[in-house]
Design a protein around this motif. Structure first.
Motif, short mmCIF file in Angstrom:
data_model
loop_
_atom_site.label_atom_id
_atom_site.label_comp_id
_atom_site.label_asym_id
_atom_site.label_seq_id
_atom_site.Cartn_x
_atom_site.Cartn_y
_atom_site.Cartn_z
N PHE A 14 0.82 -1.21 0.00
CA PHE A 14 0.00 0.00 0.00
C PHE A 14 0.86 1.26 0.00
CE2 PHE A 14 -3.49 -2.84 1.38
CZ PHE A 14 -4.39 -2.50 0.38
N ILE A 15 1.99 1.23 0.67
CA ILE A 15 2.92 2.37 0.63
C ILE A 15 3.45 2.54 -0.79
CG2 ILE A 15 5.19 3.17 1.40
CD1 ILE A 15 4.54 1.93 4.15
N ASN A 16 3.77 1.43 -1.44
CA ASN A 16 4.22 1.46 -2.83
C ASN A 16 3.20 2.16 -3.72
OD1 ASN A 16 5.19 0.82 -5.44
ND2 ASN A 16 4.49 -1.27 -5.32
N ALA A 29 9.75 0.71 -1.70
CA ALA A 29 8.53 0.11 -1.15
C ALA A 29 8.12 -1.11 -1.97
CB ALA A 29 7.40 1.14 -1.11
N MET A 30 8.30 -1.04 -3.30
CA MET A 30 7.98 -2.17 -4.15
C MET A 30 8.88 -3.36 -3.80
SD MET A 30 8.12 -2.56 -8.31
CE MET A 30 9.83 -2.10 -8.39
N ALA A 31 10.17 -3.10 -3.64
CA ALA A 31 11.10 -4.17 -3.28
C ALA A 31 10.77 -4.75 -1.91
CB ALA A 31 12.53 -3.64 -3.31
N MET A 32 10.39 -3.89 -0.98
CA MET A 32 10.03 -4.38 0.36
C MET A 32 8.77 -5.23 0.30
SD MET A 32 10.93 -1.20 2.87
CE MET A 32 10.10 -2.00 4.22
N GLY A 33 7.78 -4.79 -0.46
CA GLY A 33 6.55 -5.56 -0.59
C GLY A 33 6.79 -6.95 -1.16
N LEU A 34 7.60 -7.01 -2.21
CA LEU A 34 7.90 -8.31 -2.82
C LEU A 34 8.79 -9.16 -1.91
CD1 LEU A 34 8.42 -7.16 -6.50
CD2 LEU A 34 6.50 -8.46 -5.57
#
Length: 102
Positions: A14-16, A29-34
């Motif tokens: 959601f942050i992404n 944020a995308m890297a953290m989500g994945l």
């Protein structure tokens, strides 16, 4: 542990999406989500491995079939939501370079 990793993955996703909509660099944020999605899967696998070690066959029979479908679905959704900003930028004709829009 899987629950914590899963919640962090959801929040990071959601942050992404929020950072993309506000025009900020969303790639971390995308890297953290994945990454947290992957950690959630590893944690779930460890849980199943522990059940096998202690021969808790009833837990395996009850939980694993439904868990398999849920993990497939949630992983696919996580991947699609996390990479959506890249596809949206490409659709606009803006190439994502260093997280800055041209």
């Amino acid at each position: 542990m899987w629950l914590l990793f899963g919640l962090i993955a959801i929040v990071a996703t959601f942050i992404n999406l929020y950072m993309y909509t506000t025009g900020k660099d969303y790639k971390l944020a995308m890297a953290m989500g994945l990454s947290f999605t992957a950690l959630t899967l590893c944690s779930e696998y460890s849980l199943v491995s522990n059940w096998v070690k202690v021969e808790d066959w009833s837990a395996l029979e009850d939980v694993v079939p439904g868990m398999e479908r849920a993990l497939w679905f949630l992983t696919i959704v996580s991947i699609l939501l996390n990479i959506a900003p890249i596809f949206l930028q490409l659709k606009k004709g803006v190439k994502p370079i260093n997280g800055k829009q041209n």
